[in-house]
Design an enzyme around this catalytic site. Structure first.
Site, PDB file in Angstrom:
ATOM      1  N   GLU A 115       0.863  -1.187   0.000  1.00 32.19           N
ATOM      2  CA  GLU A 115       0.000   0.000   0.000  1.00 32.19           C
ATOM      3  C   GLU A 115       0.893   1.229   0.000  1.00 32.19           C
ATOM      4  O   GLU A 115       1.988   1.201   0.544  1.00 32.19           O
ATOM      5  CB  GLU A 115      -0.874   0.018   1.267  1.00 32.19           C
ATOM      6  CG  GLU A 115      -1.734  -1.213   1.410  1.00 32.19           C
ATOM      7  CD  GLU A 115      -2.394  -1.308   2.793  1.00 32.19           C
ATOM      8  OE1 GLU A 115      -2.290  -0.362   3.592  1.00 32.19           O
ATOM      9  OE2 GLU A 115      -3.004  -2.357   3.062  1.00 32.19           O
ATOM     10  N   LYS A 117       2.256   4.633   1.361  1.00 26.44           N
ATOM     11  CA  LYS A 117       2.241   5.240   2.688  1.00 26.44           C
ATOM     12  C   LYS A 117       1.930   6.726   2.532  1.00 26.44           C
ATOM     13  O   LYS A 117       2.799   7.544   2.232  1.00 26.44           O
ATOM     14  CB  LYS A 117       3.582   5.050   3.402  1.00 26.44           C
ATOM     15  CG  LYS A 117       3.523   5.480   4.850  1.00 26.44           C
ATOM     16  CD  LYS A 117       4.726   4.993   5.622  1.00 26.44           C
ATOM     17  CE  LYS A 117       4.597   5.247   7.108  1.00 26.44           C
ATOM     18  NZ  LYS A 117       4.394   6.646   7.475  1.00 26.44           N
ATOM     19  N   ASP A 119       1.121  10.478   3.388  1.00 22.72           N
ATOM     20  CA  ASP A 119       1.688  11.318   4.434  1.00 22.72           C
ATOM     21  C   ASP A 119       0.611  12.267   4.956  1.00 22.72           C
ATOM     22  O   ASP A 119       0.422  13.364   4.455  1.00 22.72           O
ATOM     23  CB  ASP A 119       2.872  12.103   3.858  1.00 22.72           C
ATOM     24  CG  ASP A 119       3.814  12.534   4.957  1.00 22.72           C
ATOM     25  OD1 ASP A 119       3.590  12.139   6.121  1.00 22.72           O
ATOM     26  OD2 ASP A 119       4.765  13.259   4.651  1.00 22.72           O
ATOM     27  N   TYR A 226      -7.136   2.026   5.437  1.00 21.37           N
ATOM     28  CA  TYR A 226      -6.148   0.968   5.269  1.00 21.37           C
ATOM     29  C   TYR A 226      -6.230  -0.153   6.287  1.00 21.37           C
ATOM     30  O   TYR A 226      -5.457  -1.105   6.233  1.00 21.37           O
ATOM     31  CB  TYR A 226      -4.735   1.547   5.235  1.00 21.37           C
ATOM     32  CG  TYR A 226      -4.356   2.372   6.439  1.00 21.37           C
ATOM     33  CD1 TYR A 226      -4.285   1.815   7.707  1.00 21.37           C
ATOM     34  CD2 TYR A 226      -4.062   3.728   6.297  1.00 21.37           C
ATOM     35  CE1 TYR A 226      -3.935   2.571   8.807  1.00 21.37           C
ATOM     36  CE2 TYR A 226      -3.705   4.499   7.395  1.00 21.37           C
ATOM     37  CZ  TYR A 226      -3.647   3.913   8.655  1.00 21.37           C
ATOM     38  OH  TYR A 226      -3.313   4.668   9.731  1.00 21.37           O
ATOM     39  N   LYS A 316      10.516   3.246   3.869  1.00 21.35           N
ATOM     40  CA  LYS A 316      10.470   4.693   3.639  1.00 21.35           C
ATOM     41  C   LYS A 316      11.308   5.110   2.435  1.00 21.35           C
ATOM     42  O   LYS A 316      12.285   4.451   2.084  1.00 21.35           O
ATOM     43  CB  LYS A 316      11.008   5.418   4.876  1.00 21.35           C
ATOM     44  CG  LYS A 316      10.323   5.013   6.160  1.00 21.35           C
ATOM     45  CD  LYS A 316       9.140   5.870   6.441  1.00 21.35           C
ATOM     46  CE  LYS A 316       9.603   7.065   7.203  1.00 21.35           C
ATOM     47  NZ  LYS A 316       8.609   7.637   8.067  1.00 21.35           N
ATOM     48  N   CYS A 410      13.704  50.545   4.625  1.00 17.90           N
ATOM     49  CA  CYS A 410      13.273  49.725   3.492  1.00 17.90           C
ATOM     50  C   CYS A 410      14.426  49.527   2.512  1.00 17.90           C
ATOM     51  O   CYS A 410      15.036  50.505   2.074  1.00 17.90           O
ATOM     52  CB  CYS A 410      12.095  50.398   2.791  1.00 17.90           C
ATOM     53  SG  CYS A 410      11.643  49.574   1.262  1.00 17.90           S
ATOM     54  N   CYS A 413      13.347  51.659  -0.837  1.00 15.16           N
ATOM     55  CA  CYS A 413      13.165  53.114  -0.911  1.00 15.16           C
ATOM     56  C   CYS A 413      13.800  53.863   0.252  1.00 15.16           C
ATOM     57  O   CYS A 413      13.823  55.087   0.263  1.00 15.16           O
ATOM     58  CB  CYS A 413      11.682  53.465  -1.009  1.00 15.16           C
ATOM     59  SG  CYS A 413      10.795  53.228   0.548  1.00 15.16           S
ATOM     60  N   CYS A 428       7.429  48.288   5.269  1.00 13.89           N
ATOM     61  CA  CYS A 428       7.860  49.591   4.783  1.00 13.89           C
ATOM     62  C   CYS A 428       6.662  50.524   4.870  1.00 13.89           C
ATOM     63  O   CYS A 428       5.552  50.164   4.486  1.00 13.89           O
ATOM     64  CB  CYS A 428       8.327  49.465   3.330  1.00 13.89           C
ATOM     65  SG  CYS A 428       8.426  51.041   2.484  1.00 13.89           S
ATOM     66  N   CYS A 433       6.894  53.987  -2.172  1.00 10.88           N
ATOM     67  CA  CYS A 433       7.998  53.020  -2.311  1.00 10.88           C
ATOM     68  C   CYS A 433       7.881  52.319  -3.663  1.00 10.88           C
ATOM     69  O   CYS A 433       6.838  51.754  -3.992  1.00 10.88           O
ATOM     70  CB  CYS A 433       7.938  51.994  -1.185  1.00 10.88           C
ATOM     71  SG  CYS A 433       9.093  50.619  -1.401  1.00 10.88           S
TER      72      CYS A 433
HETATM   73  S1  IVH Z   1      -0.905   0.572   8.852  1.00 20.08           S
HETATM   74  C1  IVH Z   1      -0.914  -1.918  12.176  1.00 20.08           C
HETATM   75  N1  IVH Z   1      -1.120   1.452   6.399  1.00 20.08           N
HETATM   76  O1  IVH Z   1       1.816   5.429   8.867  1.00 20.08           O
HETATM   77  C2  IVH Z   1      -0.569  -0.993  11.163  1.00 20.08           C
HETATM   78  N2  IVH Z   1      -0.344   2.952   8.063  1.00 20.08           N
HETATM   79  O2  IVH Z   1       3.946   4.537  11.052  1.00 20.08           O
HETATM   80  C3  IVH Z   1      -0.656   0.431  11.514  1.00 20.08           C
HETATM   81  N3  IVH Z   1       0.109   5.219   7.230  1.00 20.08           N
HETATM   82  O3  IVH Z   1       0.191   5.782  11.957  1.00 20.08           O
HETATM   83  C4  IVH Z   1      -0.630   1.358  10.381  1.00 20.08           C
HETATM   84  N4  IVH Z   1      -0.455   4.842   5.138  1.00 20.08           N
HETATM   85  O4  IVH Z   1      -0.677   7.150   9.972  1.00 20.08           O
HETATM   86  C5  IVH Z   1      -0.770   1.750   7.664  1.00 20.08           C
HETATM   87  N5  IVH Z   1      -1.370   2.106   4.180  1.00 20.08           N
HETATM   88  C6  IVH Z   1      -1.044   2.397   5.445  1.00 20.08           C
HETATM   89  C7  IVH Z   1      -0.616   3.691   5.815  1.00 20.08           C
HETATM   90  C8  IVH Z   1      -0.259   3.926   7.148  1.00 20.08           C
HETATM   91  C9  IVH Z   1      -0.012   5.746   6.006  1.00 20.08           C
HETATM   92  C10 IVH Z   1       0.589   5.953   8.432  1.00 20.08           C
HETATM   93  C11 IVH Z   1      -0.337   5.834   9.604  1.00 20.08           C
HETATM   94  C12 IVH Z   1       0.435   5.210  10.714  1.00 20.08           C
HETATM   95  C13 IVH Z   1       1.842   5.411  10.276  1.00 20.08           C
HETATM   96  C14 IVH Z   1       2.647   4.212  10.763  1.00 20.08           C
END
Ligand code: IVH
Length: 673
Positions: A115, A117, A119, A226, A316, A410, A413, A428, A433
């Site tokens: 999946e 991740k 942000d 998720y 990551k 400024c 000017c 300013c 100006c």
């Molecule tokens: S699973 C048991 N799935 O990442 C699993 N987390 O460091 C718990 N996050 O707090 C999280 N996308 O805010 C999971 N597809 C995803 C995610 C996801 C983003 C974030 C989430 C979590 C943090 C984990």
């Protein structure tokens, strides 16, 4: 209508509104236009006004945002909300896979669901009998904050699930903001003199933790689910993929198209490496790939450590950060006189983009970072177009670094500057100006304002040097002879500029209001004011109370407007504008139906109009603009440099238009040709 009939109509409207909200948010496949949706909502609101007993928490009327709260209640999660361990490369992923096989005492390849991740901010939604009971943040994993009132304003969070949803369902997901609306939010905040958000994550966190849900309601938040907490279902899902598909079928938003089922860890690694190169083309920010054992039976066997599951890991991406040196600081004088410090950096390549300057924002930020000229710093690109300095490497100091002084006059000017209480930058005070005037003229002529084509930096500089203009109204008195005094100016060009200036007299009131650069009045509020007051004269005479009665206008904006219209010099400029034939009228609210129900997506670098202008044109004709391409997209309007959206549209057989073709389509439709 009898009471019974009213009740039946109310129930029917709720049903229809839930249905259409689901089509729009979860399926990205609306069946009706935004205007039609609003009409249904309006009818519902009217019924509830007359019959307040019909207002229930799951009514679509409850999305507008309840009264402000004084704080957030605490909510104990029935099951702890876990976090994830991190991996950073292929080797870490292989180790993760080896550990799992060892624990399971098996050599068989493991299937993993990958999946993205996202942000943003984690949230838990609790549904009982299909109705949203409450929503809470993760907190420390055991106890979170009750953000139900805010969650209810997020269109992508259903208030009510489909009838086949289980009696108890606790869903976890990530609330986030897509990049395009995030940048739009920052632009609006910049225009209105508010602090901008460093990245979509901060903007999301700030919006979700608002005490006033009406503010959350105006922020472009969305969600992707998720995971599960507690579930009571007759046939609970048996794999991660099946679970996500079920959540989607029950009405929740899940980014199904971004999922990838890998047959073994090598397939995960390939996916991770590919995603890293595609990351910049996504409509949202991701900071990695989440890898989960797909089978729930195996997940259970593996179990969890204190705070993290053994069956999942977050791989990551490296942050888009580099090290460089702050070589000097320049000061920019804005049209309101605000003096902002900008960092001149030794040029450095940050994941494919050369960065040579960054905003330092203000002197609070300079103090927070403790930054000095000559310092070695870490710069980051995250969401916003302008990069940020995130850290100073104090250990790299040589002793030769110099503090960044706040200017006392400024830089443009030489006038005195003053920093008022509560302000983070000095301003300013010089009314004439040249830097302020230059910025004011640039803003006045810009696309979202009076849209004077061709009047860019180069000509504005010369107009100022030759003292041909001292305020925006002077533009309308310029003659051919005036232009001939300029360098590199021929007859053709002069006539073109004069024609562009003349044409701008026809711009509607909201453009002029925005163009005047009144503090805190950005493009959006200019439109609100123009619709409410209809003319410059009416707005000029409006009292503080009348301004405050206007939806979205608060005391700060009202005070700024009163200050602007109380200034004799400003009034003189307005009189001159009117005397030179600028008589703007408010443009009418959306009216046409020619594009009713049609869904448009804009992509690439648009040259004839901005994305928001394009979207407005579509909406004016009853169509809808969407941020992503799906089966239900009718047209993709693509400018140069279009990438993944264009590819997807081609794949789905969506009709693709150039900017020219789009304008022709509008023209044909509106003239009935
Ligand atoms: S699973 C048991 N799935 O990442 C699993 N987390 O460091 C718990 N996050 O707090 C999280 N996308 O805010 C999971 N597809 C995803 C995610 C996801 C983003 C974030 C989430 C979590 C943090 C984990």
């Amino acid at each position: 209508m009898t009471n019974k009939e009213v009740q039946a109509r109310h129930a029917e409207l709720c049903r229809q509104l839930h249905h259409h909200s689901h089509r729009y948010h979860a399926l990205d496949a609306p069946e009706i236009s935004d205007a039609e949706y609003d009409q249904l909502l309006q009818e519902l609101l009217e019924i509830e006004k007359k019959h307040p007993s019909l207002i229930v928490p799951q009514s679509p009327s409850q999305r507008v945002g309840a009264q402000p709260q004084t704080g957030f209640k605490q909510i104990v999660h029935r099951r702890p909300m876990l976090s994830l361990e991190n991996a950073f490369n292929a080797e870490d992923l292989r180790e993760f896979d080896t550990r799992i096989k060892r624990l399971l005492a098996s050599d068989e390849p493991i299937a993993y669901l990958c999946e993205m991740k996202l942000d943003g901010v984690a949230i838990e939604l609790v549904y009982r009998d299909g109705l949203l009971q409450h929503a809470s943040t993760r907190g420390d994993g055991e106890v979170g904050e009750d953000v139900s009132a805010n969650a209810r304003t997020i269109g992508a969070i259903p208030l009510q699930l489909k009838p086949d949803a289980p009696p108890l369902l606790e869903v976890r997901g990530e609330v986030y903001m897509e990049l395009a609306p995030f940048r739009q939010l920052n632009t609006q905040r910049r225009e209105e003199g508010e602090k901008t958000f460093a990245n979509p994550r901060n903007a999301t966190a700030g919006s979700l933790r608002q005490l006033d849900p009406r503010i959350t309601a105006r922020r472009p938040l969305t969600i992707s689910c998720y995971g599960l907490g507690e579930i009571e279902a007759e046939q609970p899902p048996t794999t991660q993929l099946e679970m996500l598909q079920k959540l989607h079928a029950w009405g929740l938003r899940v980014n199904l198209e971004t999922l990838f089922l890998a047959e073994d860890i090598e397939a995960v690694i390939t996916r991770y490496q590919k995603l890293q190169t595609e990351r910049d083309n996504l409509p949202f920010e991701i900071d990695g790939l989440v890898v989960k054992v797909n089978s729930f039976a195996l997940q259970q066997e593996l179990g969890e450590k204190s705070r993290t599951p053994r069956w999942a890991i977050a791989c990551k991406f490296p942050p888009r950060q580099e090290q460089t040196v702050l070589e000097s600081v320049r000061f920019q004088v804005g049209r309101t006189g605000a003096i902002t410090p900008v960092a001149n950096l030794r040029p450095v390549n940050v994941s494919g983009v050369t960065v040579s300057s960054a905003s330092l924002h203000n002197w609070d930020e300079i103090a927070r970072l403790g930054i000095r000229v000559g310092d070695t710093v870490i710069v980051e690109r995250a969401g916003d177009v302008i990069p940020d300095i995130v850290k100073v490497l104090i250990e790299k100091r040589t002793g030769a670094e110099q503090p960044i002084p706040e200017p006392t006059s400024c830089p443009a000017c030489g006038s005195t500057v003053a920093r008022e209480e509560g302000e983070v930058v000095p301003r300013c005070q010089g009314l004439s100006c040249s830097a302020r005037l230059k910025e004011a003229l640039k803003h006045f002529a810009s696309r979202g304002a009076m849209d004077i084509e061709g009047l860019g930096d180069r000509f504005i500089d010369q107009l100022l040097q030759l003292k041909l203009v001292t305020n925006v109204a002077d533009l309308y008195h310029l003659t051919r002879e005036d232009f001939f005094q300029m360098e590199r100016m021929g007859e053709v060009l002069a006539d073109k500029l004069l024609a562009a200036i003349a044409a701008s007299r026809q711009r509607p009131l909201e453009r002029l209001l925005f163009g005047l650069g009144i503090r805190h009045v950005g493009a959006h509020l200019a439109k609100v004011l123009s619709r409410r007051f209809g003319s410059l004269d009416n707005l000029c005479l409006a009292t503080f109370e009348q301004l405050l009665e206007t939806h979205e206008i608060g005391p700060q904006v009202a005070a700024s407007l009163l200050r602007f219209f109380a200034d004799e010099l400003n009034l003189e400029v307005l009189r001159q504008l009117q005397a030179s034939g600028v008589h703007p009228e408010a443009s009418a609210a959306p009216q046409g139906v020619h594009l009713a129900g049609k869904v448009f997506v804009f992509t690439g670098k648009l040259e004839r109009f901005s994305r928001s202008e394009g979207e407005e044109l579509v909406e004016q004709q009853g169509g809808r603009a969407s941020g992503s391409v799906s089966k239900k997209t009718d047209y993709l309007v693509a400018g140069p440099g279009a990438g993944s959206k264009l590819a997807k549209a081609e794949q789905l057989g969506v009709k693709i238009l150039s900017e020219e073709e789009f304008l022709n389509l509008l023209h044909d439709q509106t003239t009935g040709e």
